[in-house]
Design an enzyme around this catalytic site. Structure first.
Site, PDB file in Angstrom:
ATOM      1  N   VAL A 125       4.971   8.698  -2.967  1.00 47.38           N
ATOM      2  CA  VAL A 125       5.502   8.693  -1.613  1.00 47.38           C
ATOM      3  C   VAL A 125       6.258   7.387  -1.418  1.00 47.38           C
ATOM      4  O   VAL A 125       5.761   6.318  -1.775  1.00 47.38           O
ATOM      5  CB  VAL A 125       4.383   8.808  -0.563  1.00 47.38           C
ATOM      6  CG1 VAL A 125       4.958   8.808   0.852  1.00 47.38           C
ATOM      7  CG2 VAL A 125       3.545  10.056  -0.805  1.00 47.38           C
ATOM      8  N   CYS A 126       7.476   7.470  -0.893  1.00 48.53           N
ATOM      9  CA  CYS A 126       8.276   6.294  -0.571  1.00 48.53           C
ATOM     10  C   CYS A 126       8.474   5.434  -1.828  1.00 48.53           C
ATOM     11  O   CYS A 126       8.768   5.954  -2.896  1.00 48.53           O
ATOM     12  CB  CYS A 126       7.608   5.522   0.565  1.00 48.53           C
ATOM     13  SG  CYS A 126       8.667   4.351   1.433  1.00 48.53           S
ATOM     14  N   ASN A 127       8.292   4.113  -1.708  1.00 49.19           N
ATOM     15  CA  ASN A 127       8.560   3.253  -2.861  1.00 49.19           C
ATOM     16  C   ASN A 127       7.437   3.240  -3.882  1.00 49.19           C
ATOM     17  O   ASN A 127       7.469   2.467  -4.843  1.00 49.19           O
ATOM     18  CB  ASN A 127       8.911   1.827  -2.422  1.00 49.19           C
ATOM     19  CG  ASN A 127       7.791   1.143  -1.664  1.00 49.19           C
ATOM     20  OD1 ASN A 127       6.686   1.662  -1.550  1.00 49.19           O
ATOM     21  ND2 ASN A 127       8.082  -0.035  -1.130  1.00 49.19           N
ATOM     22  N   THR A 145      13.374   8.031  -3.558  1.00 51.63           N
ATOM     23  CA  THR A 145      12.509   7.093  -2.864  1.00 51.63           C
ATOM     24  C   THR A 145      13.139   6.838  -1.499  1.00 51.63           C
ATOM     25  O   THR A 145      14.113   7.507  -1.132  1.00 51.63           O
ATOM     26  CB  THR A 145      12.334   5.792  -3.675  1.00 51.63           C
ATOM     27  OG1 THR A 145      11.380   4.942  -3.019  1.00 51.63           O
ATOM     28  CG2 THR A 145      13.650   5.042  -3.826  1.00 51.63           C
ATOM     29  N   ALA A 178      10.847  10.711  -0.341  1.00 48.53           N
ATOM     30  CA  ALA A 178      11.475   9.614   0.394  1.00 48.53           C
ATOM     31  C   ALA A 178      10.441   8.936   1.297  1.00 48.53           C
ATOM     32  O   ALA A 178       9.237   9.037   1.060  1.00 48.53           O
ATOM     33  CB  ALA A 178      12.656  10.154   1.194  1.00 48.53           C
TER      34      ALA A 178
END
Length: 335
Positions: A125-127, A145, A178
């Site tokens: 998830v995300c970074n 990301t 993202a």
């Protein structure tokens, strides 16, 4: 004589396990959002094919202390990294401000690398994608990301094909998403993959969410909301002006004059604050405005393209393919 049969527990599907990997200064929403999707699915939904209740078993693990500090001054209890994974386990790596330090944690990175074959899926998830990349799990694969981190991910891991616009990307058993809310979209996609679209729809309705945002939907809706409210300052007004003049010449000289700056100062300050060049924002806003017209009107494609500042239908189509992965005509057909 009467006989009373004992009550038997309701049958359920074979349990699936979701192991969330957290680290110091993780983003709480990256964890809480997807976790709630799996818990809500287990409580309210059933497998479409079998009709059996869904059973996700969730846990949080960490290579560090058993009390991991996250954002918002919150902390969560975590278990040590397991030496082996249960069958049908998904590993989900969260993101957060501590991801850079976590990427230097060799115990964590080695654990990811050594369990990739054992896991049914490994997600980020995300970074959190940086941890997968550091472990070599994204080599030769497509991934995404948070839009702010896409350039950095591509620059540091050149063997990864970074999709800058997708909400989430699946490449084999590796799934990446993202920023923040996209983790919820990813979790719903996993529920749909495991138990059918209706199971994901039931879960989404219970959580008052969009039933399904496709993975190739652009991140830009989230992006424009974020910059307008949190970062852009005077550029928030500029973005509204662009939307009101979408068919006009929106070159850098025109935008700089509207913002009351020199071209050089405007271009530099805009890129620094917003993270993309002004021309990219114009393309995205034109694409989004055209998509709205396609979904809500019967105007010919040529008319939509002209009203949104595109030189031709072909140009509009190329931009829609870039940002949404769909042609302009397909965007109209799916409504």
């Amino acid at each position: 004589m009467s006989y009373f049969l004992p009550m038997l527990p309701p049958a359920s599907a074979t349990p699936r396990h979701v192991v969330f990997l957290a680290f110091e200064r993780f983003q709480v929403l990256d964890l809480a959002g997807p976790m709630q999707v799996f818990l809500s699915a287990s409580e309210h939904a059933r497998n479409v094919a079998t009709g059996l209740p869904i059973d996700y078993r969730v846990s949080v693990v960490s290579s560090g202390p058993n009390r991991v500090k996250g954002s918002l001054s919150l902390a969560i209890d975590a278990e040590p990294l397991p030496s082996a994974l249960m069958p049908r386990t998904t590993v989900m790596v969260v993101g957060g401000k501590g991801v850079e330090a976590a990427s230097q944690d060799l115990l964590l990175i080695d654990w990811l690398r050594s369990h990739v074959d054992e896991a049914e899926r490994i997600c980020s998830v995300c970074n959190g994608a940086f941890l997968l990349a550091r472990a070599g799990l994204l080599a030769g694969k497509r991934a995404t990301t948070h839009w702010l981190d896409c350039d950095n991910l591509q620059r540091n891991f050149r063997d990864v094909t970074v999709d800058r616009d997708a909400m989430y990307v699946r490449d084999g058993k590796i799934w990446t998403s993202a920023g923040i809310s996209a983790g919820i979209d990813l979790a719903l996609a996993l529920v749909a993959n495991d138990h059918g679209d209706e199971a994901a729809a039931v879960t989404a309705r219970r959580m008052v969410l969009y039933v399904k945002r496709p993975g190739n939907q652009s991140q830009f809706s989230e992006f424009i909301e974020t910059i307008d409210h949190d970062k852009a300052g005077a550029f928030a007004e500029l973005h509204q002006w662009i939307l009101g003049n979408i068919r006009r010449d929106l070159s850098v000289p025109v935008l700089a004059a509207q913002a009351g700056m020199s071209e050089r100062t405007f271009a530099r300050k805009y890129r620094r604050l917003i993270g993309v060049p002004p021309a990219e924002t114009v393309k995205r806003l034109r694409a989004d405005t055209a998509r709205h017209h396609l979904r809500t009107s019967t105007l010919p494609l040529k008319t939509v393209a002209a009203r949104c500042g595109f030189g031709s239908v072909e140009q509009m189509n190329r931009v829609h393919l870039k940002f949404y992965g769909l042609t302009s005509r397909t965007l109209r057909d799916i409504g």
